[in-house]
Design a protein around this motif. Sequence first.
Motif, PDB file in Angstrom:
ATOM      1  N   GLY A   1       0.814  -1.215   0.000  1.00 19.23           N
ATOM      2  CA  GLY A   1       0.000   0.000   0.000  1.00 19.23           C
ATOM      3  C   GLY A   1       0.845   1.261   0.000  1.00 19.23           C
ATOM      4  O   GLY A   1       0.329   2.369   0.164  1.00 19.23           O
ATOM      5  N   SER A   2       2.154   1.098  -0.207  1.00 19.13           N
ATOM      6  CA  SER A   2       3.071   2.235  -0.219  1.00 19.13           C
ATOM      7  C   SER A   2       4.027   2.134  -1.408  1.00 19.13           C
ATOM      8  O   SER A   2       4.886   1.249  -1.437  1.00 19.13           O
ATOM      9  CB  SER A   2       3.884   2.272   1.087  1.00 19.13           C
ATOM     10  OG  SER A   2       4.998   3.138   0.969  1.00 19.13           O
ATOM     11  N   MET A   3       3.873   3.010  -2.367  1.00 20.89           N
ATOM     12  CA  MET A   3       4.760   2.981  -3.531  1.00 20.89           C
ATOM     13  C   MET A   3       6.205   3.257  -3.121  1.00 20.89           C
ATOM     14  O   MET A   3       7.144   2.697  -3.691  1.00 20.89           O
ATOM     15  CB  MET A   3       4.291   3.985  -4.584  1.00 20.89           C
ATOM     16  CG  MET A   3       3.043   3.542  -5.323  1.00 20.89           C
ATOM     17  SD  MET A   3       2.671   4.564  -6.764  1.00 20.89           S
ATOM     18  CE  MET A   3       1.264   5.480  -6.179  1.00 20.89           C
ATOM     19  N   LYS A   4       6.380   4.094  -2.107  1.00 21.10           N
ATOM     20  CA  LYS A   4       7.723   4.379  -1.602  1.00 21.10           C
ATOM     21  C   LYS A   4       8.372   3.113  -1.065  1.00 21.10           C
ATOM     22  O   LYS A   4       9.554   2.842  -1.325  1.00 21.10           O
ATOM     23  CB  LYS A   4       7.640   5.437  -0.489  1.00 21.10           C
ATOM     24  CG  LYS A   4       8.990   5.820   0.109  1.00 21.10           C
ATOM     25  CD  LYS A   4       8.814   6.854   1.222  1.00 21.10           C
ATOM     26  CE  LYS A   4      10.142   7.198   1.881  1.00 21.10           C
ATOM     27  NZ  LYS A   4       9.959   8.177   2.999  1.00 21.10           N
ATOM     28  N   ASP A   5       7.611   2.316  -0.326  1.00 21.71           N
ATOM     29  CA  ASP A   5       8.165   1.099   0.251  1.00 21.71           C
ATOM     30  C   ASP A   5       8.416   0.040  -0.814  1.00 21.71           C
ATOM     31  O   ASP A   5       9.380  -0.732  -0.728  1.00 21.71           O
ATOM     32  CB  ASP A   5       7.242   0.548   1.336  1.00 21.71           C
ATOM     33  CG  ASP A   5       7.983  -0.361   2.313  1.00 21.71           C
ATOM     34  OD1 ASP A   5       9.123  -0.005   2.692  1.00 21.71           O
ATOM     35  OD2 ASP A   5       7.445  -1.424   2.670  1.00 21.71           O
TER      36      ASP A   5
ATOM     37  N   GLY B   1      -2.982   7.603  -1.175  1.00 24.17           N
ATOM     38  CA  GLY B   1      -4.294   8.179  -1.423  1.00 24.17           C
ATOM     39  C   GLY B   1      -5.157   7.407  -2.399  1.00 24.17           C
ATOM     40  O   GLY B   1      -6.140   7.926  -2.920  1.00 24.17           O
ATOM     41  N   LEU B   2      -4.822   6.139  -2.630  1.00 22.48           N
ATOM     42  CA  LEU B   2      -5.623   5.289  -3.510  1.00 22.48           C
ATOM     43  C   LEU B   2      -6.614   4.481  -2.688  1.00 22.48           C
ATOM     44  O   LEU B   2      -6.319   4.096  -1.555  1.00 22.48           O
ATOM     45  CB  LEU B   2      -4.721   4.329  -4.289  1.00 22.48           C
ATOM     46  CG  LEU B   2      -3.701   4.949  -5.248  1.00 22.48           C
ATOM     47  CD1 LEU B   2      -2.715   3.893  -5.723  1.00 22.48           C
ATOM     48  CD2 LEU B   2      -4.415   5.581  -6.438  1.00 22.48           C
ATOM     49  N   GLU B   3      -7.783   4.210  -3.261  1.00 21.15           N
ATOM     50  CA  GLU B   3      -8.728   3.320  -2.599  1.00 21.15           C
ATOM     51  C   GLU B   3      -7.992   2.008  -2.348  1.00 21.15           C
ATOM     52  O   GLU B   3      -7.327   1.463  -3.219  1.00 21.15           O
ATOM     53  CB  GLU B   3      -9.960   3.108  -3.490  1.00 21.15           C
ATOM     54  CG  GLU B   3     -11.087   2.318  -2.839  1.00 21.15           C
ATOM     55  CD  GLU B   3     -10.862   0.812  -2.913  1.00 21.15           C
ATOM     56  OE1 GLU B   3     -11.058   0.136  -1.875  1.00 21.15           O
ATOM     57  OE2 GLU B   3     -10.471   0.318  -3.989  1.00 21.15           O
TER      58      GLU B   3
ATOM     59  N   ASN C   1     -10.893   5.539  -7.730  1.00 22.49           N
ATOM     60  CA  ASN C   1     -10.691   5.610  -6.286  1.00 22.49           C
ATOM     61  C   ASN C   1     -11.998   5.483  -5.508  1.00 22.49           C
ATOM     62  O   ASN C   1     -11.985   5.475  -4.269  1.00 22.49           O
ATOM     63  CB  ASN C   1     -10.005   6.920  -5.902  1.00 22.49           C
ATOM     64  CG  ASN C   1      -8.497   6.792  -5.909  1.00 22.49           C
ATOM     65  OD1 ASN C   1      -7.963   5.720  -5.648  1.00 22.49           O
ATOM     66  ND2 ASN C   1      -7.815   7.873  -6.212  1.00 22.49           N
ATOM     67  N   LEU C   2     -13.107   5.396  -6.244  1.00 24.05           N
ATOM     68  CA  LEU C   2     -14.430   5.259  -5.631  1.00 24.05           C
ATOM     69  C   LEU C   2     -14.647   6.272  -4.518  1.00 24.05           C
ATOM     70  O   LEU C   2     -15.100   5.938  -3.425  1.00 24.05           O
ATOM     71  CB  LEU C   2     -14.636   3.826  -5.118  1.00 24.05           C
ATOM     72  CG  LEU C   2     -14.534   2.720  -6.189  1.00 24.05           C
ATOM     73  CD1 LEU C   2     -14.771   1.351  -5.571  1.00 24.05           C
ATOM     74  CD2 LEU C   2     -15.514   2.958  -7.336  1.00 24.05           C
TER      75      LEU C   2
ATOM     76  N   ILE D   1      -0.290   6.395 -12.800  1.00 25.32           N
ATOM     77  CA  ILE D   1      -0.467   6.469 -11.344  1.00 25.32           C
ATOM     78  C   ILE D   1       0.860   6.219 -10.627  1.00 25.32           C
ATOM     79  O   ILE D   1       1.209   6.915  -9.671  1.00 25.32           O
ATOM     80  CB  ILE D   1      -1.525   5.444 -10.862  1.00 25.32           C
ATOM     81  CG1 ILE D   1      -2.931   5.880 -11.310  1.00 25.32           C
ATOM     82  CG2 ILE D   1      -1.491   5.307  -9.332  1.00 25.32           C
ATOM     83  CD1 ILE D   1      -4.010   4.840 -11.050  1.00 25.32           C
ATOM     84  N   THR D   2       1.605   5.233 -11.100  1.00 22.88           N
ATOM     85  CA  THR D   2       2.868   4.848 -10.445  1.00 22.88           C
ATOM     86  C   THR D   2       4.067   5.656 -10.945  1.00 22.88           C
ATOM     87  O   THR D   2       5.133   5.613 -10.333  1.00 22.88           O
ATOM     88  CB  THR D   2       3.165   3.361 -10.682  1.00 22.88           C
ATOM     89  OG1 THR D   2       3.244   3.113 -12.097  1.00 22.88           O
ATOM     90  CG2 THR D   2       2.076   2.484 -10.068  1.00 22.88           C
ATOM     91  N   ASP D   3       3.880   6.356 -12.068  1.00 23.86           N
ATOM     92  CA  ASP D   3       4.982   7.072 -12.717  1.00 23.86           C
ATOM     93  C   ASP D   3       6.128   6.105 -13.044  1.00 23.86           C
ATOM     94  O   ASP D   3       7.305   6.419 -12.877  1.00 23.86           O
ATOM     95  CB  ASP D   3       5.496   8.224 -11.839  1.00 23.86           C
ATOM     96  CG  ASP D   3       6.365   9.215 -12.627  1.00 23.86           C
ATOM     97  OD1 ASP D   3       6.183   9.307 -13.858  1.00 23.86           O
ATOM     98  OD2 ASP D   3       7.229   9.867 -12.021  1.00 23.86           O
TER      99      ASP D   3
END
Length: 290
Positions: free
Chosen positions: A67-71, A106-108, A154-155, A277-279
């Motif tokens: 749930g974390s793109m950074k991680d 910030g994604l659902e 993102n509903l 979204i992920t770049d």
Amino acid sequence: MTEIRQKTVLITGASSGMGKAAAAMLADKGFRVILLCKNKERGEKAQAELKQKNQRRELELALCDLGSMKDIRRFTDEWNKRGEVLDVLINNAGVISLNRRETEDGLEEQFGVNHIGHFLLTLRLLDTMKRGSRIVVVASGAHRIGKIHFSNFNLTYGFHVIKAYSQSKLANVLFTRELARRLKNQGITVNCCHPGAVATSMGIDRESGFGKSITSLLKPFFLTPEEGAQTTVFLATSPAVQKVTGKYYYKEAKEKTSRLAKSKSLAEKLFVLSENITDERLINHLPIEQ
């Protein structure tokens, strides 16, 4: 005499349920298994339990929050620096949330973890895959009632757990098809499966425990995690699917998908959205040649 290299498989969500069952089955087949888990304590417990049942199992724990793109970037950077070949990636982790929640980005949550998290992880791990590597995505029959809500993915309005979950599972199937198409010349296979109705802790809220009593009541009617993991392990190991790609399986056999899941234009549109979204771009992560 050439030494035979031990194959490596990485499984997301390997601390419980089907992920843990698949880890046991693959380790017993001689694979070196990387248990990719979000929670260190649960991961260590699963690793210890798996090892206790068979000391010869080669199991390594790695931590990553899908749930974390950074991680995800942190983990994949660390993995890629090792320069080891990844033979099999199993995208098994999944979440179901009755209430609308958001990931760190910030994604659902269900779209963010079940699809986007695995999308980013997969692209960045391609750097260490080679011809003959396999990617297995654990999808669900729930994709049949799913739609990709491109203007509201993102509903932020109209959220419902079934709407969110089925969207994420349709995304799994579309991602499988599109990635398989784009990697066809690389010799890497990408397939997905429906594990069946499996009694796991996925629908249980870890904080409140909500859903535990319902799951217990229905457990006799569900498949065991071991039964649910069989098709995943089949896709990861069987010579019968060595060159098969872009397909959807159930009970170790090809299965038809929904009409939307067959849409090439929908799959391509979702892939582009996911890259934005992920770049992250697939072209930057084409596999190594070996």
